[in-house]
Design an enzyme around this catalytic site. Structure first.
Site, PDB file in Angstrom:
ATOM      1  CG  ASP A 100      41.194  40.225  27.229  1.00 18.01           C
ATOM      2  OD1 ASP A 100      41.656  40.398  28.360  1.00 18.01           O
ATOM      3  OD2 ASP A 100      41.230  39.124  26.637  1.00 18.01           O
ATOM      4  CG  PHE A 101      38.321  44.587  31.807  1.00 20.75           C
ATOM      5  CD1 PHE A 101      38.315  45.974  31.886  1.00 20.75           C
ATOM      6  CD2 PHE A 101      38.011  43.864  32.948  1.00 20.75           C
ATOM      7  CE1 PHE A 101      38.018  46.629  33.074  1.00 20.75           C
ATOM      8  CE2 PHE A 101      37.707  44.505  34.142  1.00 20.75           C
ATOM      9  CZ  PHE A 101      37.710  45.896  34.209  1.00 20.75           C
TER      10      PHE A 101
END
Length: 334
Positions: free
Chosen positions: A142-143
């Site tokens: 994820d980010f």
């Protein structure tokens, strides 16, 4: 600010390198389509050495397009090649298949299209690889996560490595903020259920304890969306750093954020890909057999209907004939 400035230069880099990349890809495609001797092809696709291939050809252990070959014939990637050894069937990997190991930095999203226009890991990877070909990550981070991502240009290979039944182990270093007790550690090891979804059980150990932060080592054989963050949140722990260190046989090997290296397709992955492909082919064959069985049943049903119709017509004719004869006899008696 630094990340935004860095990614602002992406478009300029792409425009400068796109022509060079396209020219190299054209040359690459031309060479890939050229035929080569079977022994050389098998050596380049990591099945065996040339000498071993020549011995296999002489022993009749290789099929090309379903036919046993007796000489070192020219082949291309378009031919279906099967190699049978004492340990079972070996399947050549496509010559064009490549694998790269990247250290994904924080602040990139593993998506080709993001409605929020955040920096894309794929754009970053293509610039680092100097290519405009389609690339795929094996799984995602994820980010706000960082660490190892396996990147390939082969969709089948990526799909194979992602599947839970492949059981490729992922290792993570996780830093959590909050009170981390032995009781929480035991519960996490046993696994939890969140919103009806089961997570775990896990292999997890404490690496280092600080005042409010705790470093953990976790191993997973599949990764659901934001799995580690959700599990920690259930125990009032906030993940403030998450680093993937390995994926199957592939490791970071001292990479720093943004670095990458081209990796070989490891024997473990070749074996997994062979089993995945064989299972997929078996599924296709079973589906074909099922459709053929349905067609046979349908044909038998139609034949049975036709037979019954013919039988009924014959019976009707017999009844009609008997009725005519009965009427004639009746007329004679009168």
């Amino acid at each position: 600010m630094i990340i935004n400035k860095f990614f602002a230069a992406f478009s300029q880099l792409i425009s400068k390198t796109s022509q060079v990349v396209k020219q190299s890809l054209v040359k690459q495609n031309l060479t890939q389509s050229e035929p080569m001797r079977l022994s050389k092809y098998l050596a380049q696709t990591s099945v065996c050495s040339r000498r071993e291939a020549e011995k296999m050809i002489q022993s009749g252990m290789i099929l090309v397009d379903g036919k046993k070959v007796e000489s070192n014939i020219p082949v291309t990637s378009e031919n279906k090649i099967q190699v049978f050894t004492k340990n079972g069937e070996r399947m050549p990997i496509k010559q064009s298949t490549k694998v790269w190991i990247f250290y994904k930095p924080i602040g990139m999203i593993c998506s080709h299209n993001d409605p929020f226009k955040r920096p894309s890991f794929y754009d970053f990877a293509k610039i680092r690889l100097k290519t405009d070909q389609h690339i795929i990550s094996v799984g995602r981070l994820d980010f706000n996560s960082e660490g190892l991502i396996v990147v390939t240009n082969d969709g089948e290979l990526a799909r194979c490595m992602e599947l839970p039944e492949t059981k490729l182990q992922r290792t993570y270093r996780v830093r959590v903020y909050g009170t981390f007790t032995e009781e929480k550690l035991k519960k996490i090891r046993n696994g939890v259920t969140i919103a009806g979804v089961n997570y775990g059980p896990y292999w997890i150990n404490v690496e280092n304890r600080q005042s409010r932060n705790t470093w953990l080592i976790m191993r997973l054989e599949q990764g659901k969306n934001r799995e580690i963050r959700k599990v920690m949140q259930k125990f009032d722990l906030r993940v403030n750093r998450l680093i993937r260190q390995s994926y199957g046989p592939y490791k970071l090997m001292g990479l720093k954020p943004g670095d990458f290296y081209e990796a070989q397709i490891e024997p473990e992955i070749k074996r997994k890909l062979y089993l995945y492909t064989r299972k997929k082919l078996q599924g296709v064959q079973e589906q074909i057999q099922l459709e053929q069985t349905k067609l046979k049943i349908k044909a038998l049903d139609e034949q049975s209907k036709n037979d019954k119709q013919i039988e009924k017509q014959e019976n009707d004719q017999i009844e009609k004939k008997n009725l005519i004869q009965s009427q004639k006899l009746h007329s004679k008696t009168n």
